[in-house]
Design a protein around this motif. Structure first.
Motif, mmCIF file in Angstrom:
data_model
loop_
_atom_site.group_PDB
_atom_site.id
_atom_site.type_symbol
_atom_site.label_atom_id
_atom_site.label_comp_id
_atom_site.label_asym_id
_atom_site.label_seq_id
_atom_site.Cartn_x
_atom_site.Cartn_y
_atom_site.Cartn_z
ATOM 1 N N GLY A 755 0.813 -1.197 0.000
ATOM 2 C CA GLY A 755 0.000 0.000 0.000
ATOM 3 C C GLY A 755 0.853 1.255 0.000
ATOM 4 N N MET A 756 0.195 2.394 -0.006
ATOM 5 C CA MET A 756 0.883 3.672 -0.014
ATOM 6 C C MET A 756 0.029 4.731 0.680
ATOM 7 S SD MET A 756 0.456 5.295 -3.822
ATOM 8 C CE MET A 756 1.053 6.857 -3.198
ATOM 9 N N GLU A 757 0.694 5.787 1.146
ATOM 10 C CA GLU A 757 0.016 6.918 1.762
ATOM 11 C C GLU A 757 0.641 8.210 1.253
ATOM 12 O OE1 GLU A 757 -0.147 6.960 6.001
ATOM 13 O OE2 GLU A 757 -0.402 4.778 6.156
ATOM 14 N N LEU A 758 -0.170 9.249 1.156
ATOM 15 C CA LEU A 758 0.295 10.596 0.848
ATOM 16 C C LEU A 758 -0.258 11.537 1.907
ATOM 17 C CD1 LEU A 758 -0.214 10.745 -3.026
ATOM 18 C CD2 LEU A 758 1.967 10.644 -1.826
ATOM 19 N N ARG A 759 0.617 12.340 2.500
ATOM 20 C CA ARG A 759 0.188 13.298 3.519
ATOM 21 C C ARG A 759 0.824 14.659 3.207
ATOM 22 N NH1 ARG A 759 -1.394 12.791 9.020
ATOM 23 N NH2 ARG A 759 -0.750 10.598 9.077
ATOM 24 N N SER A 760 -0.010 15.692 3.087
ATOM 25 C CA SER A 760 0.486 17.018 2.751
ATOM 26 C C SER A 760 0.848 17.791 4.012
ATOM 27 C CB SER A 760 -0.569 17.785 1.954
ATOM 28 O OG SER A 760 -1.706 18.051 2.766
ATOM 29 N N ASN A 767 -5.369 20.595 3.834
ATOM 30 C CA ASN A 767 -4.394 19.511 3.831
ATOM 31 C C ASN A 767 -5.115 18.193 3.617
ATOM 32 O OD1 ASN A 767 -1.438 20.122 4.444
ATOM 33 N ND2 ASN A 767 -2.497 21.481 5.884
ATOM 34 N N TYR A 768 -4.371 17.225 3.126
ATOM 35 C CA TYR A 768 -4.975 15.918 2.864
ATOM 36 C C TYR A 768 -4.084 14.803 3.378
ATOM 37 C CZ TYR A 768 -1.651 15.927 -1.034
ATOM 38 O OH TYR A 768 -0.499 15.978 -1.788
ATOM 39 N N HIS A 769 -4.689 13.675 3.611
ATOM 40 C CA HIS A 769 -3.981 12.438 3.962
ATOM 41 C C HIS A 769 -4.818 11.298 3.404
ATOM 42 C CE1 HIS A 769 -2.616 9.355 7.218
ATOM 43 N NE2 HIS A 769 -1.922 9.223 6.094
ATOM 44 N N PHE A 770 -4.304 10.616 2.410
ATOM 45 C CA PHE A 770 -5.061 9.498 1.855
ATOM 46 C C PHE A 770 -4.115 8.343 1.552
ATOM 47 C CE2 PHE A 770 -4.031 12.088 -1.898
ATOM 48 C CZ PHE A 770 -3.507 11.143 -2.763
ATOM 49 N N GLY A 771 -4.687 7.159 1.473
ATOM 50 C CA GLY A 771 -3.872 5.980 1.220
ATOM 51 C C GLY A 771 -4.724 4.760 0.954
ATOM 52 N N THR A 772 -4.061 3.701 0.573
ATOM 53 C CA THR A 772 -4.747 2.436 0.305
ATOM 54 C C THR A 772 -3.823 1.286 0.673
ATOM 55 O OG1 THR A 772 -5.946 1.156 -1.382
ATOM 56 C CG2 THR A 772 -3.949 2.296 -2.091
ATOM 57 N N LYS A 773 -4.400 0.187 1.118
ATOM 58 C CA LYS A 773 -3.622 -0.989 1.482
ATOM 59 C C LYS A 773 -4.378 -2.233 1.048
ATOM 60 C CE LYS A 773 -1.255 -3.345 5.271
ATOM 61 N NZ LYS A 773 -0.972 -3.376 6.727
ATOM 62 N N TRP A 774 -3.664 -3.156 0.405
ATOM 63 C CA TRP A 774 -4.239 -4.403 -0.092
ATOM 64 C C TRP A 774 -3.648 -5.572 0.685
ATOM 65 C CZ3 TRP A 774 -7.911 -4.306 -3.961
ATOM 66 C CH2 TRP A 774 -8.076 -3.094 -4.629
ATOM 67 N N ASN A 795 -8.599 11.460 4.258
ATOM 68 C CA ASN A 795 -8.799 12.411 5.348
ATOM 69 C C ASN A 795 -8.537 13.813 4.814
ATOM 70 O OD1 ASN A 795 -9.185 10.189 7.011
ATOM 71 N ND2 ASN A 795 -7.073 10.190 7.731
ATOM 72 N N LEU A 796 -9.513 14.703 4.964
ATOM 73 C CA LEU A 796 -9.401 16.080 4.492
ATOM 74 C C LEU A 796 -9.439 17.018 5.682
ATOM 75 C CD1 LEU A 796 -11.906 15.858 1.496
ATOM 76 C CD2 LEU A 796 -9.443 15.420 1.488
#
Length: 885
Positions: A755-760, A767-774, A795-796
Motif C-alpha cells: 500500500g501507499m500513503e500521501l500526507r500534505s 491539507n490531505y492524507h489518503f492511502g490504500t492498502k491491499w 482524510n481532508l
C-alpha cells in the motif's frame, strides 16, 4: 513557422541542459586525522564566497561526506571537530562535474568551543539524535502525542498504537529525559496532549542502562518529548468532556495533570468513555514491561481458556461497545542527588459487549459441513497495577535498581450463542495475581568495562472457572448430559540469577559474557465435569494434575569484531543445560538435554547513507508446560486439546538480511528486510474435526519453513510539501498436518500486503492524507483458496482560520470473496473544532455519518472459510469542550 518552432525547441533543450549543467555539480570527500584514521561526526559546512551557509553535513563512520546539485562556481568548505584545528578550504566546481577531496585534520591540544549551527528546519540530525520541530508538523487536528507521531517522517504508528522506526519498535517514550511507562508507552501516547510539546527527539543506538552507552552495540530506538519553557516546573494540563446530542447516550471525559520539574515529575491522568476509545493499549506491556532482556523477562503463567472473540479489522470506535474507566497516578521523586524513586498506580475497569453472526464452512478434502453462530458476549474486567522502582547511584560508575510490580486482575465473561439453532450460555471467571521483584546492580570498573548482576522472583496464579449450560458433545463422549464445567488453575514460581560482563576492546571490539541459572515450577490442575441430573461425572481422559519443573543453567559468549571502521562481525554461542521433570498422577518423567545456540551477524555501514545487516541463528529448544499436559483440556466452546506425551528437542535455523538507505533528515529514506526460517522438526497437529467439536493433539513432523520480507519507504516531495510512504511485505510458510482420517496434508500459506500513503504539509487552508492498502491471502492444500481485501481512506483537513478547524475522515473496505452482493463498506466521521483562545476548545463530532450498522469480513484457514457479520456502533453526534490550564 515550423523552423521557428524547431529553433524554439532546440533553444529550450539547450537552456535545460545548461541549467542542469549549472546545477548538477557534486562534491565528495573523506576526513581523516594525521594517522590516516577516518573521523566521524565531523561538522562539514559548505559556504558561498560571501560566507553564507548553503548546506552542512556530518561525516559518516567512514569519514565520508557529499554535497550534490551544486552550481558550477567557487565555495568555501569549513570542517570542525573538537580536539582538531578548524580547516577552511576553497573549492572550485566550475571545471569538474564531480570533485573528490581528502581532508586531514591536525590535532589541537587546547579545547575548542563547540560550534552550534542553528538551521530553521523541521527536522535535523546530529550524531544519533534526530530532532523534530513540533510546530512544523502541526495542522491543528492533533489532540494527543499519538496524533502528532503519525505525522512525523520515519515513524510509523499502527492501528493498535504500536510505534516503530523502520522495522524496530521503540523502547519507550520519555518526557524531558525521564521514563514513566517503559514498553507500556501507549498510555502516554494515547492520552498526553500535544499542546506543551516543543520538540520530539528520536534517539538511535539507544541504551536503556546509562552505563552501557558507548559500550554495547545497540540498535534500539527511543523517543524523548521536550516541552516548551513555560510548561516546565509548573502544574499544567487539560480537561476534556463530551456528551451525545440527538443520539443514544454517549459520553467521554478525560483529564491530564502534569508537572515536570527539575527534581520531581508528576503525571496524573484519567479517562472515562463509552464511545469505543482505547486509552490504554495493551496494558500487559505495562505490567510485564522490560526494556532490556533481564533474567525472567519471558516468564508467565499459562491461561488455557479464553472467550475473547475475533474482532473486526476496524477502528475501536466502530466496534468497541465499551464502558471504560481508567485512572493512572505516576510520579518520579528525586530523593537525593544519588537516589530516585518511581511510583506508578493504575486502575482500569471496562465493560465490553461484542456482537457477531458467523457462517463457517469446514472441509478436510473428504468431509465437509457448515456451522452458523449468532454470538453475543459481555466482558467485565478489573485490573489494578502498582510499581515501585528505586534507583540509587553509589557513584558515577555504580548503580543499584530495585523494582517491584504487583497486578491483580478479575475478568468475568458471559456469552450467549445460538449454534445451529441450539441456545447456549457460557460463563468464564479468571483471576490473576502477579508479583514480580527484580534487583539489578551495574558497576563499571573502568570506562570500557561493565559488570551487571541481576536477580528475580516471580509468582503468578491464574485460576479459571468455566461453565456452559448445554451439552452438544454426544458424539465425543458417547453419552448424554445437561451441561459441562471446567475448573483449572496454573500456579507458577520463578527464581533467576544472571551475571553479565561487557568489555569494549581496543579498535572497537566488544566481548560479552553471561552466565546464569533459572528455576521454574508449575503446578497445573484441571478438572472437567459432565453435569447429568445435577450429578458431576469426571471423564478419565479429561483431568490433569501435574507438576512441571524446569531448571536451566546457561553460559553465553559473544564477541563483536570491528574489521574496519564501518564493518562489524558479531559471533555468539550459548550453552544451556536443562533439568526437566514432570510429575503426573501415575508417572514421573525426566529430561536432561544439553542445548547449543550459535549465531553469526554482521553490520556494514557502507557510507553515511547505506547500511547493510545480515545474520544467521541456530536455536535448539525443548518442551514447556504448554505442550506437556497429558490429558484433554477444554479450551473454548467446541475445542479440546491435549499435550504431547514425551520430551522432545527441536532445532531451528533462521537467517535475515536488512538494508537501509538514507537518514531521517533526508527527503528519501528506505528500509528493507528479508528472512528465512527452517525447522528440522516441529510441533504440528492431528485434528479430529466434527460439526459440534474439534479435538487437537500435537504431533512431531519434519521440515517446516517460512520466508518473510518487508519494505518501507518515505519520500518527501518538497515542491508540493507532501510526504509519501510505501509499504510492501509478506510471508510464505510450508508445513504439514493431519485432519480426521486424511493422509498427511502439505500446506502452503501465503500472505502479501502492500500500500501507499500521501500526507500534505501545506500552511494554507487545506491539507490531505489518503492511502490504500491491499491484503492478499492464499492457502494451498488439496485445493487452492485465496482472497484479496482492501482498505482505502481519505482524510481532508480544513483550517478556515486560526480558530476554526474541520476534519472529514472517510474509509472504504472491500472484501473480494464475500458470497453476498455487497462486498464494500463505507464510513465517514466529521470533527469541527472551534478555539476561541489558547485555553478553550469547542468540538462537534459526528461518528459513522452513513450509519453503517453491520460489517462483514472474510477469512481463510487451511480447513475453513469464514464470513463474519459484526454489529457496529450506530451514528452519534457529540459535543465536546476542552479546557487547558
Amino acid at each position: 513557422m515550423g523552423k521557428i518552432k524547431t529553433i524554439n525547441i532546440v533553444l529550450l533543450i539547450m537552456l535545460l541542459l545548461g541549467y542542469n549543467t549549472l546545477h548538477s555539480q557534486t562534491l565528495q570527500g573523506v576526513v581523516v586525522n594525521e594517522q590516516n584514521t577516518f573521523l566521524n561526526n565531523v561538522s562539514v559546512i559548505l559556504k558561498s564566497n560571501e560566507n553564507k551557509t548553503i548546506a552542512y553535513r556530518f561525516t559518516g563512520a567512514d569519514g565520508s561526506f557529499s554535497f550534490t546539485d551544486l552550481e558550477a562556481k567557487e565555495y568555501l568548505l569549513q570542517c570542525n571537530s573538537l580536539g582538531y584545528e578548524k580547516q577552511l578550504i576553497t573549492i572550485d566546481l566550475s571545471k569538474e562535474k564531480t570533485k573528490k577531496i581528502n581532508i586531514i585534520l591536525i590535532e589541537k591540544p587546547e579545547e575548542l568551543q563547540e560550534v552550534i549551527i542553528e538551521v530553521p528546519v523541521a527536522l535535523k540530525q546530529k550524531k544519533d539524535t534526530v530532532t523534530y520541530n513540533v510546530k512544523s508538523f502541526l495542522d491543528g487536528t492533533e489532540y494527543t502525542v499519538e496524533d502528532l507521531l503519525k505525522k512525523l517522517p520515519g515513524i510509523q504508528v499502527d492501528e493498535n498504537g504500536t510505534i516503530k522506526v523502520g522495522n524496530q519498535e521503540i523502547e519507550k517514550i520519555m518526557v524531558e529525559g525521564d521514563d514513566f511507562f517503559e514498553k507500556g508507552y501507549k498510555i502516554l501516547s494515547k492520552n498526553m496532549p500535544v499542546k506543551p510539546l516543543k520538540e520530539v527527539e528520536l534517539l538511535q543506538n539507544y541504551s536503556n542502562n546509562k552505563h552501557l552507552k558507548g559500550i554495547e552495540n545497540s540498535d534500539k530506538v527511543a523517543l524523548n518529548l521536550k516541552l516548551e519553557d513555560d510548561a516546565k516546573r509548573q502544574w499544567f494540563g487539560n480537561f476534556d468532556a463530551g456528551y451525545g446530542v440527538a443520539s443514544e447516550n454517549r459520553y467521554t471525559a478525560y483529564s491530564n495533570l502534569m508537572n515536570f520539574g527539575k527534581k520531581d515529575k508528576y503525571y496524573f491522568l484519567t479517562n472515562l468513555n463509552n464511545i469505543g476509545d482505547d486509552s490504554t493499549g495493551d496494558i500487559s506491556h505495562l505490567i510485564r514491561s522490560s526494556n532490556d532482556f533481564v533474567v525472567g523477562d519471558d516468564q508467565m503463567a499459562q491461561q488455557f481458556l479464553s472467550l475473547a472473540p475475533s474482532t473486526a479489522s476496524l477502528r475501536d470506535n466502530r466496534t468497541n461497545f465499551n464502558n471504560a474507566e481508567m485512572l493512572s497516578l505516576n510520579s518520579i521523586f528525586t530523593l537525593s542527588a544519588k537516589s530516585k524513586l518511581k511510583a506508578i498506580a493504575f486502575l482500569n475497569t471496562n465493560e465490553q459487549n461484542f456482537y457477531r453472526n458467523s457462517y463457517d464452512w469446514f472441509s478436510d478434502g473428504q468431509t465437509s459441513f457448515e456451522n452458523k453462530e449468532d454470538y453475543f458476549m459481555r466482558q467485565k474486567r478489573l485490573s489494578a497495577f502498582g510499581k515501585l522502582d528505586l534507583t540509587h547511584d553509589f557513584s558515577k560508575k555504580s548503580t543499584l535498581e530495585v523494582t517491584t510490580r504487583y497486578n491483580y486482575a478479575d475478568n468475568k465473561d458471559r456469552s450467549t450463542i445460538n449454534f445451529n439453532d441450539n441456545n447456549l450460555e457460557e460463563r468464564l471467571k479468571t483471576t490473576t495475581n502477579f508479583v514480580d521483584s527484580k534487583i539489578l546492580y551495574t558497576t563499571k570498573p573502568s570506562d570500557k568495562k561493565v559488570w551487571i548482576l541481576a536477580g528475580r522472583f516471580i509468582n503468578e496464579a491464574t485460576p479459571q472457572n468455566y461453565t456452559v449450560n448445554q451439552f452438544v458433545y454426544q458424539d465425543l463422549f458417547k453419552r448424554d448430559a445437561d451441561a459441562v464445567k471446567q475448573n483449572s488453575a496454573n500456579t507458577m514460581h520463578f527464581y533467576g540469577f544472571e551475571a553479565k560482563y561487557l568489555d569494549r576492546r581496543p579498535k572497537g571490539h566488544l566481548l560479552e559474557f553471561a552466565t546464569g541459572a533459572e528455576f521454574r515450577n508449575d503446578d497445573l490442575n484441571t478438572t472437567f465435569y459432565l453435569i447429568d441430573n445435577q450429578a458431576e461425572i469426571r471423564p478419565d481422559d479429561f483431568q490433569n494434575n501435574l507438576k512441571f519443573q524446569n531448571y536451566s543453567y546457561y553460559t553465553s559468549l559473544n564477541y563483536s569484531y570491528r574489521l574496519w571502521n564501518n564493518f562489524r562481525i558479531a559471533s555468539s554461542v550459548k550453552l544451556n543445560y536443562l533439568s526437566q521433570k514432570i510429575e503426573g498422577q501415575q508417572e514421573v518423567k525426566k529430561n536432561d538435554p544439553f542445548l547449543l545456540t550459535p549465531s553469526l551477524n554482521f553490520t556494514w555501514e557502507i557510507n553515511n547513507k547505506n547500511k547493510l545487516q545480515a545474520g544467521y541463528n541456530y536455536n535448539m529448544k525443548t518442551n514447556n508446560l504448554l505442550n506437556m499436559y497429558p490429558n484433554y483440556l477444554h479450551t473454548g466452546f467446541r475445542n479440546f486439546t491435549t499435550g504431547y506425551t514425551d520430551f522432545v528437542k527441536f532445532a531451528n535455523h533462521s537467517s535475515s538480511l536488512m538494508y537501509s538507505f538514507g537518514n531521517f533528515s533526508d527527503r528519501f529514506f528506505m528500509s528493507a528486510m528479508a528472512g528465512y526460517g527452517f525447522s528440522d522438526e516441529y510441533f504440528s497437529s492431528q485434528t479430529i474435526l466434527a460439526q459440534n467439536y474439534t479435538v487437537s493433539t500435537p504431533i512431531v513432523l519434519k521440515d517446516q519453513s517460512m520466508i518473510y520480507y518487508n519494505l518501507n519507504t518515505d519520500y518527501y516531495f518538497k515542491p508540493i510539501k507532501t510526504n509519501m510512504k510505501i509499504v510492501f511485505g509478506g510471508t510464505s510458510s510450508q508445513y504439514q498436518n493431519y485432519v480426521n482420517e486424511s493422509d498427511i496434508r502439505d500446506i502452503t500459506s501465503t500472505s502479501i500486503n502492500y500500500g501507499m500513503e500521501l500526507r500534505s504539509g501545506f500552511s494554507g487552508i487545506f491539507n490531505y492524507h489518503f492511502g490504500t492498502k491491499w491484503d492478499y491471502n492464499k492457502f494451498e492444500t488439496t485445493n487452492v483458496f485465496d482472497y484479496t481485501n482492501n482498505r482505502t481512506f481519505v482524510n481532508l483537513n480544513f483550517r478556515f482560520s486560526k480558530k476554526l478547524y474541520a476534519v472529514l475522515q472517510s474509509e472504504r473496505y472491500y472484501f473480494g470473496n464475500l458470497s453476498q452482493n455487497k462486498k464494500d463498506f463505507y464510513f465517514s466521521d466529521l470533527n469541527i473544532d472551534y478555539r476561541p483562545n489558547e485555553k478553550i476548545s469547542l468540538r462537534f463530532a459526528v461518528n459513522n455519518i452513513f450509519n453503517t450498522d453491520t460489517f462483514v469480513s472474510y477469512s481463510l484457514t487451511d480447513i475453513s472459510i469464514s464470513e463474519t457479520n459484526y454489529k457496529l456502533i450506530p451514528r452519534y453526534a457529540l459535543l465536546r469542550a476542552e479546557f487547558r490550564f
